[in-house]
Scaffold this active site. Structure first.
Site, PDB file in Angstrom:
ATOM      1  N   TYR A 146      40.563  43.933  46.633  1.00 19.78           N
ATOM      2  CA  TYR A 146      41.157  43.261  45.474  1.00 19.78           C
ATOM      3  C   TYR A 146      42.576  42.818  45.800  1.00 19.78           C
ATOM      4  O   TYR A 146      42.965  41.668  45.564  1.00 19.78           O
ATOM      5  CB  TYR A 146      41.154  44.204  44.277  1.00 19.78           C
ATOM      6  CG  TYR A 146      41.607  43.557  42.990  1.00 19.78           C
ATOM      7  CD1 TYR A 146      40.747  42.753  42.248  1.00 19.78           C
ATOM      8  CD2 TYR A 146      42.899  43.748  42.503  1.00 19.78           C
ATOM      9  CE1 TYR A 146      41.157  42.152  41.064  1.00 19.78           C
ATOM     10  CE2 TYR A 146      43.319  43.156  41.322  1.00 19.78           C
ATOM     11  CZ  TYR A 146      42.451  42.358  40.611  1.00 19.78           C
ATOM     12  OH  TYR A 146      42.866  41.762  39.440  1.00 19.78           O
ATOM     13  N   SER A 183      46.775  38.039  39.963  1.00 17.47           N
ATOM     14  CA  SER A 183      47.042  39.377  39.446  1.00 17.47           C
ATOM     15  C   SER A 183      48.416  39.779  39.924  1.00 17.47           C
ATOM     16  O   SER A 183      48.921  39.256  40.930  1.00 17.47           O
ATOM     17  CB  SER A 183      45.998  40.360  39.983  1.00 17.47           C
ATOM     18  OG  SER A 183      46.381  41.704  39.740  1.00 17.47           O
ATOM     19  N   LYS A 227      43.645  38.899  46.176  1.00 17.00           N
ATOM     20  CA  LYS A 227      44.554  38.344  45.170  1.00 17.00           C
ATOM     21  C   LYS A 227      45.847  37.835  45.820  1.00 17.00           C
ATOM     22  O   LYS A 227      46.432  36.851  45.353  1.00 17.00           O
ATOM     23  CB  LYS A 227      44.858  39.384  44.092  1.00 17.00           C
ATOM     24  CG  LYS A 227      43.663  39.693  43.185  1.00 17.00           C
ATOM     25  CD  LYS A 227      43.178  38.437  42.443  1.00 17.00           C
ATOM     26  CE  LYS A 227      42.096  38.767  41.433  1.00 17.00           C
ATOM     27  NZ  LYS A 227      41.645  37.573  40.673  1.00 17.00           N
TER      28      LYS A 227
END
Length: 265
Positions: free
Chosen positions: A148, A135, A152
């Protein structure tokens, strides 16, 4: 890169980016294994693209082993592995340990476990390709989403390590780092949706096209949103200015959240 006849596995391919990648690979002539926790979605996509559904967990030790074994049974060999499955759980410091564990398990350890089973075989063959869906959060950060963002970043770091360690031995590793994409994850982003949509919201098929172009020149970073390159370079060269800007964005998010709470009370 010519994928005609190649054995390709795409995890998390029942919806969104994974579905679009699986469809694009099949359209280019690859033999595709469609993996997803949602067995019905995996079967539907496989039927649509002429692939093979292998539903199940693509993160745990047992799940990865079962997926790789089943894919090899059906394909003969796995030439390209798209480690696409991911989750967005938790938010800030109050995120429970269970959510942190899930984020690390799915967004990082799934890639590690797949590589452990794929790389030794690829080294013997002298070729293989692993494409990780990370991402832009893995290059920059994700305000409001600590698990997150951290996981990532780790996904990108692991992909970098794989490339540095095995790239000279025929193994190509790439990382897809999009911003806002019209998927269920964006739809559930709440106040962060506007931030993720600041530049352009892409369709999953746009990401699949960027992936296809990235496969042609083996670039490590596949950036469906080109502006991420400039953000990434600015962050590296002007870290304190970058963080100052991020704090301003966080203040805006805080204000939006407070306003929303007042309206509901």
């Amino acid at each position: 890169m010519d994928v005609r006849g190649a054995g390709v596995v795409v995890t998390g391919a029942g919806h969104g980016i994974g579905r679009a990648i699986a469809a694009r690979m099949a359209a280019e002539g690859a033999r595709v294994v469609v993996n997803d926790l949602d067995a019905d979605a995996a079967a539907s996509v496989a039927a649509e693209i002429g692939g093979t559904a292998v539903p199940g967990d693509a993160a745990s030790e047992a799940g990865v082993s079962a997926l790789v074994e089943a894919a090899r049974d059906r394909l003969g060999a796995i030439d390209v592995y798209f480690a696409n499955a991911g989750v967005d759980v938790g938010r800030g410091l109050d995120t429970p340990a269970e959510d942190w564990a899930t984020a690390i398990e799915v967004n990082v350890m799934a890639h590690v476990r797949a590589a452990q089973r794929l790389v030794p075989v690829w080294l013997e063959a002298g070729a293989g390709r692993m494409v990780v869906t990370a991402s832009a959060a893995g290059l920059l950060t994700m305000l409001g989403g600590a698990p997150y963002s951290v996981s990532k970043h780790a996904a990108v770091a692991f992909a970098e390590w794989l490339s540095a360690t095995y790239g000279h031995r025929g193994i190509t590793v790439q990382a897809i780092c999009p911003q806002g994409v019209d998927t269920r994850m964006l739809g559930n982003a709440g106040p962060l949706r506007d931030l993720l949509s600041h530049d352009t919201v892409l369709q999953p098929e746009d990401v699949a096209e960027a992936v296809w172009q990235g496969l042609q020149d083996d670039r490590f970073l596949i950036l469906p949103h080109p502006e991420v390159q400039a953000y990434y370079e600015f962050r590296a060269g002007h870290t304190d200015q970058w963080l100052a800007g991020m704090r301003k964005l966080q203040q805006r998010l805080d204000h939006t959240h407070q306003t929303h709470q007042k309206e509901q009370s």
